[in-house]
Design a protein around this motif. Sequence first.
Motif, PDB file in Angstrom:
ATOM      1  N   MET A  37      20.550 -13.852 -76.415  1.00  0.00           N
ATOM      2  CA  MET A  37      20.799 -13.435 -75.034  1.00  0.00           C
ATOM      3  C   MET A  37      20.544 -11.941 -74.840  1.00  0.00           C
ATOM      4  SD  MET A  37      24.384 -15.555 -74.504  1.00  0.00           S
ATOM      5  CE  MET A  37      24.833 -14.466 -73.174  1.00  0.00           C
ATOM      6  N   GLY A  38      19.651 -11.364 -75.637  1.00  0.00           N
ATOM      7  CA  GLY A  38      19.535  -9.898 -75.652  1.00  0.00           C
ATOM      8  C   GLY A  38      18.460  -9.297 -74.768  1.00  0.00           C
ATOM      9  N   ALA A  39      17.793 -10.104 -73.951  1.00  0.00           N
ATOM     10  CA  ALA A  39      16.642  -9.569 -73.194  1.00  0.00           C
ATOM     11  C   ALA A  39      17.000  -8.288 -72.447  1.00  0.00           C
ATOM     12  CB  ALA A  39      16.112 -10.611 -72.217  1.00  0.00           C
ATOM     13  N   ARG A  40      18.172  -8.247 -71.855  1.00  0.00           N
ATOM     14  CA  ARG A  40      18.527  -7.087 -71.033  1.00  0.00           C
ATOM     15  C   ARG A  40      18.819  -5.838 -71.847  1.00  0.00           C
ATOM     16  NH1 ARG A  40      23.351  -9.535 -67.993  1.00  0.00           N
ATOM     17  NH2 ARG A  40      21.801 -11.194 -67.943  1.00  0.00           N
ATOM     18  N   ARG A  41      18.853  -5.963 -73.152  1.00  0.00           N
ATOM     19  CA  ARG A  41      19.204  -4.816 -73.994  1.00  0.00           C
ATOM     20  C   ARG A  41      18.010  -4.186 -74.691  1.00  0.00           C
ATOM     21  NH1 ARG A  41      23.598  -3.628 -71.603  1.00  0.00           N
ATOM     22  NH2 ARG A  41      25.116  -5.291 -71.647  1.00  0.00           N
ATOM     23  N   THR A  42      16.816  -4.722 -74.438  1.00  0.00           N
ATOM     24  CA  THR A  42      15.637  -4.150 -75.099  1.00  0.00           C
ATOM     25  C   THR A  42      14.465  -4.244 -74.131  1.00  0.00           C
ATOM     26  OG1 THR A  42      14.299  -4.204 -77.107  1.00  0.00           O
ATOM     27  CG2 THR A  42      14.938  -6.334 -76.208  1.00  0.00           C
ATOM     28  N   HIS A  43      13.390  -3.585 -74.481  1.00  0.00           N
ATOM     29  CA  HIS A  43      12.165  -3.619 -73.677  1.00  0.00           C
ATOM     30  C   HIS A  43      11.802  -5.063 -73.320  1.00  0.00           C
ATOM     31  CE1 HIS A  43       7.795  -3.607 -73.021  1.00  0.00           C
ATOM     32  NE2 HIS A  43       7.974  -2.380 -72.585  1.00  0.00           N
ATOM     33  N   GLU A  44      11.318  -5.276 -72.127  1.00  0.00           N
ATOM     34  CA  GLU A  44      11.144  -6.639 -71.607  1.00  0.00           C
ATOM     35  C   GLU A  44      10.179  -7.473 -72.439  1.00  0.00           C
ATOM     36  OE1 GLU A  44      10.335  -3.772 -70.204  1.00  0.00           O
ATOM     37  OE2 GLU A  44       8.346  -3.850 -69.266  1.00  0.00           O
ATOM     38  N   LEU A  45       9.205  -6.868 -73.086  1.00  0.00           N
ATOM     39  CA  LEU A  45       8.307  -7.652 -73.932  1.00  0.00           C
ATOM     40  C   LEU A  45       8.759  -7.663 -75.382  1.00  0.00           C
ATOM     41  CD1 LEU A  45       5.075  -6.859 -72.069  1.00  0.00           C
ATOM     42  CD2 LEU A  45       5.629  -9.134 -72.922  1.00  0.00           C
ATOM     43  N   ALA A  46       9.424  -6.609 -75.803  1.00  0.00           N
ATOM     44  CA  ALA A  46      10.059  -6.662 -77.117  1.00  0.00           C
ATOM     45  C   ALA A  46      11.058  -7.814 -77.129  1.00  0.00           C
ATOM     46  CB  ALA A  46      10.764  -5.344 -77.423  1.00  0.00           C
ATOM     47  N   ALA A  47      11.675  -8.066 -75.982  1.00  0.00           N
ATOM     48  CA  ALA A  47      12.651  -9.152 -75.877  1.00  0.00           C
ATOM     49  C   ALA A  47      12.010 -10.508 -76.181  1.00  0.00           C
ATOM     50  CB  ALA A  47      13.267  -9.170 -74.479  1.00  0.00           C
ATOM     51  N   VAL A  48      10.799 -10.689 -75.741  1.00  0.00           N
ATOM     52  CA  VAL A  48      10.112 -11.973 -75.969  1.00  0.00           C
ATOM     53  C   VAL A  48       9.827 -12.140 -77.460  1.00  0.00           C
ATOM     54  CG1 VAL A  48       8.155 -13.408 -75.300  1.00  0.00           C
ATOM     55  CG2 VAL A  48       9.100 -11.758 -73.667  1.00  0.00           C
ATOM     56  N   ALA A  49       9.361 -11.073 -78.078  1.00  0.00           N
ATOM     57  CA  ALA A  49       9.124 -11.107 -79.526  1.00  0.00           C
ATOM     58  C   ALA A  49      10.445 -11.263 -80.284  1.00  0.00           C
ATOM     59  CB  ALA A  49       8.408  -9.829 -79.967  1.00  0.00           C
ATOM     60  N   ALA A  50      11.500 -10.675 -79.747  1.00  0.00           N
ATOM     61  CA  ALA A  50      12.807 -10.782 -80.410  1.00  0.00           C
ATOM     62  C   ALA A  50      13.319 -12.223 -80.365  1.00  0.00           C
ATOM     63  CB  ALA A  50      13.815  -9.831 -79.753  1.00  0.00           C
ATOM     64  N   SER A  51      13.129 -12.889 -79.247  1.00  0.00           N
ATOM     65  CA  SER A  51      13.537 -14.300 -79.165  1.00  0.00           C
ATOM     66  C   SER A  51      12.791 -15.126 -80.209  1.00  0.00           C
ATOM     67  CB  SER A  51      13.174 -14.893 -77.799  1.00  0.00           C
ATOM     68  OG  SER A  51      13.983 -14.379 -76.800  1.00  0.00           O
ATOM     69  N   ARG A  52      11.508 -14.828 -80.307  1.00  0.00           N
ATOM     70  CA  ARG A  52      10.667 -15.555 -81.263  1.00  0.00           C
ATOM     71  C   ARG A  52      11.145 -15.317 -82.691  1.00  0.00           C
ATOM     72  NH1 ARG A  52       6.542 -14.790 -84.537  1.00  0.00           N
ATOM     73  NH2 ARG A  52       4.759 -16.212 -84.578  1.00  0.00           N
ATOM     74  N   ALA A  53      11.403 -14.044 -83.020  1.00  0.00           N
ATOM     75  CA  ALA A  53      11.841 -13.705 -84.379  1.00  0.00           C
ATOM     76  C   ALA A  53      13.225 -14.291 -84.652  1.00  0.00           C
ATOM     77  CB  ALA A  53      11.848 -12.191 -84.563  1.00  0.00           C
ATOM     78  N   ALA A  54      14.086 -14.296 -83.635  1.00  0.00           N
ATOM     79  CA  ALA A  54      15.426 -14.857 -83.802  1.00  0.00           C
ATOM     80  C   ALA A  54      15.337 -16.352 -84.092  1.00  0.00           C
ATOM     81  CB  ALA A  54      16.261 -14.613 -82.548  1.00  0.00           C
ATOM     82  N   TYR A  55      14.397 -17.003 -83.440  1.00  0.00           N
ATOM     83  CA  TYR A  55      14.203 -18.438 -83.677  1.00  0.00           C
ATOM     84  C   TYR A  55      13.766 -18.664 -85.125  1.00  0.00           C
ATOM     85  CZ  TYR A  55      12.788 -23.251 -82.635  1.00  0.00           C
ATOM     86  OH  TYR A  55      12.666 -24.622 -82.628  1.00  0.00           O
ATOM     87  N   VAL A  56      12.847 -17.854 -85.591  1.00  0.00           N
ATOM     88  CA  VAL A  56      12.432 -17.948 -87.006  1.00  0.00           C
ATOM     89  C   VAL A  56      13.644 -17.744 -87.926  1.00  0.00           C
ATOM     90  CG1 VAL A  56      11.064 -16.835 -88.834  1.00  0.00           C
ATOM     91  CG2 VAL A  56      10.042 -17.254 -86.571  1.00  0.00           C
ATOM     92  N   GLY A  57      14.507 -16.795 -87.556  1.00  0.00           N
ATOM     93  CA  GLY A  57      15.657 -16.477 -88.399  1.00  0.00           C
ATOM     94  C   GLY A  57      16.806 -17.468 -88.286  1.00  0.00           C
ATOM     95  N   GLY A  58      16.703 -18.456 -87.406  1.00  0.00           N
ATOM     96  CA  GLY A  58      17.715 -19.504 -87.368  1.00  0.00           C
ATOM     97  C   GLY A  58      18.412 -19.714 -86.038  1.00  0.00           C
TER      98      GLY A  58
END
Lengths: 448, 448
Positions: B165-186
């Motif tokens: 749920m972190g989109a609002r805490r980071t750059h709007e496109l970094a957020a998309v990559a973060a969701s992706r990486a979080a999914y990889v991480g579990g």
Amino acid sequence: MNTADLRLPVDVPSTALFTDHYELTMLQAALKAGTAERRSVFEVFTRRLPNGRRYGVVAGTGRVLDAVENFRFDADVLDFLRERRIVDEPTLRWLADYRFTGDIWGYPEGEVYFPGSPIMRVEGSFGECVLLETVILSILNHDSAIAAAASRMSSAAGDRPLIEMGARRTHELAAVAASRAAYVGGFASTSDLAAGFRYNIPTVGTSAHAFTLLHDSERDAFRAQVASLGRDTTLLVDTYDVAEAVRAAVEVAGPELGAVRIDSGDLLLVAHRVRQQLDELGARDTKIVVTSDLDEYAIASLAAAPVDAYGVGTQLVTGSGHPTCSMVYKLVARAESADPQAPLKPVAKRSTGGKFSLGGRKWAARRLDQDGIAEAEVVGTGEVPPELVDRRLLVQLVKAGEVVGREPLDVARARHQAARANLPLSATQLSRGEPVIPTEYVQGRPGN
Amino acid sequence: MNTADLRLPVDVPSTALFTDHYELTMLQAALKAGTAERRSVFEVFTRRLPNGRRYGVVAGTGRVLDAVENFRFDADVLDFLRERRIVDEPTLRWLADYRFTGDIWGYPEGEVYFPGSPIMRVEGSFGECVLLETVILSILNHDSAIAAAASRMSSAAGDRPLIEMGARRTHELAAVAASRAAYVGGFASTSDLAAGFRYNIPTVGTSAHAFTLLHDSERDAFRAQVASLGRDTTLLVDTYDVAEAVRAAVEVAGPELGAVRIDSGDLLLVAHRVRQQLDELGARDTKIVVTSDLDEYAIASLAAAPVDAYGVGTQLVTGSGHPTCSMVYKLVARAESADPQAPLKPVAKRSTGGKFSLGGRKWAARRLDQDGIAEAEVVGTGEVPPELVDRRLLVQLVKAGEVVGREPLDVARARHQAARANLPLSATQLSRGEPVIPTEYVQGRPGN
């Protein structure tokens, strides 16, 4: 405005996807309940500064305006929302027509802020305002975090230029926003070509150890670089032995050599030695650029060293320990009915767990002492006291859906310098402390 | 491949601008010196894990492949480079034809890594490889930092699902990559619609305090939400008084209520009380979702609490204290001439300031004990010892410029679970410690 005019390195057909799922389901429920059209006021503020910081820096405002302008639900996005059953058909129809038609006020970019400062105020129907929450917070939380770090580094660096070199340490597009925010905070240039392309920030470069290692000798590498880039180039001198490299650099380029870069070791010691060696070789005008995990403390510790410029990467793009701000987007007032003339009623979550919010549509002003130095951030509802009318901080950014607050990045950069200069001197102490001025709340009579 | 097929939320016409200025000037100098065509090997690795972390998680590999495929200098970019005089005309002509034609090997996405692990190896001419440095590091440094935090959180959460749920805490496109990486991480799902759109990650949402405050009473808000979204929805119960809200929630939705969300207060205590109250009201199947600045330690501390799911924002997208990895991209070998048959010579920067690099084109393998548990990361040059041939970690990702290593995100996610499960048990201790297995270096006879 056509987004193609912005010369985006990536074309953003719509920023509407930078939205949390729940914004859309709340919209759906409010549409059905007849409450989505209630006139609403949302405010962006932070309850506290990062631990020990004395001021915050507003950055990203210009990017928010781009995001609001591009916030559209085109066919692709609507298809996605329909296929994934995220919202129902009436909501999809409402989204297809979405344009923000309200008003946005905010602290102008580069301004400083404190706990409770209403950094941005978004007014319109609940439905049109609630959708903007995620993208506005993403931009302001990221960009302001970088600008705050940049500001501390630039005050530590004094008159020496700072080069932003952090692209490789953060997301590739966050890096572009970081260069922009660093520029607002006082950096002079960036290594990131996308930031040069998109925001016209000056780009600079030196060379990497790989370039030296590619060649049969360090001297060959220097010759290749000088032959192609001229004597004014910056040679990297710490691949093998610094003293030998400095000697070779001046032999190859002559005393007109632009600069040398040192990227490792005890920078204070090495800079002194290199300066002495350069002077002895007659290269008195050759500059010294240092890089190597610098932060504001390392920069400050090099104040007395013969260093001409700093390159900063990791610590800049990660906000020097605080990669995000804790800005929130809260409903502070809303009408009691969908009637556009219905009066606004202040609202606030009742505190549990220490999350305090002040209801009501707010103004902010900075009270100055007799020397023109800031002495308090005054935040209030209702009428602005007459003595503060000229010190109001919010400016109009969007009027009835039209962007009216766009400005060149250099204006924000200059504003930041001026705003910081008007803070008490202790603002730029690097040590941990309290916010440099207190925030005072006043509740006025209804008005404003 | 047409980038439109990727359904990008932002269309990336070229990733070539995500490049540092000096990559292009080094290219120019090497082209002039005749060294740009020397066959070269670059490797991505990190000298250390973030302080106290026991393993790293490779993430972003799939995004690197997209970036390499889109790395093109189109007319707009070339015009920019020409106008700003960043490089000369011969270099611009070379860039106009740029396509990566070399090979890339790497740890597959989701794999764990340790200090010295050659996470990615890029081979080709110096010119074509050096240009990829910035964008490859941006992606791997960001995404792997997020995945490492996600992995720690997911092992702390056990079988309970984690919502990003972190989109609002980071750059709007970094957020998309973060969701992706979080999914990889579990992680199981995300709030970020762009991540759902782009990477098909399940999106979920609850509601915000603003939705409750919009309505004339909390009960009105709950009625509106249930009427539109069904009884299976998640109601936010901490706007005013939690016990009253839980009672109202069950009255409005009935015992079939999907879940309640608690976003503030002492989560351990409140979760126990809410569970008891829900059970007493007959809502035994109603789940409890907690959010509120969670990190892996807070998640672990709630292991015994009656919590069904965790929503994580800030700490996930900021890498839980480590928002970037310290991965570097180093030239480790290059030919002695531009002749494509010229042998490769290992190269390395000579250590100053503790920056140690091992020269030579490397392989890596993970040695297992008799129970199949990892006991060492073995990194070497030359031939792979026969007993490690089946344990090699690098796979081919790009072959003569063609992407051959693309795979579904679920494969990377499953790989991470398997890789982590094969580490010694102490890998998932949250306390600070050393890397859970040592890295051993072996220098073999030339070969491989």
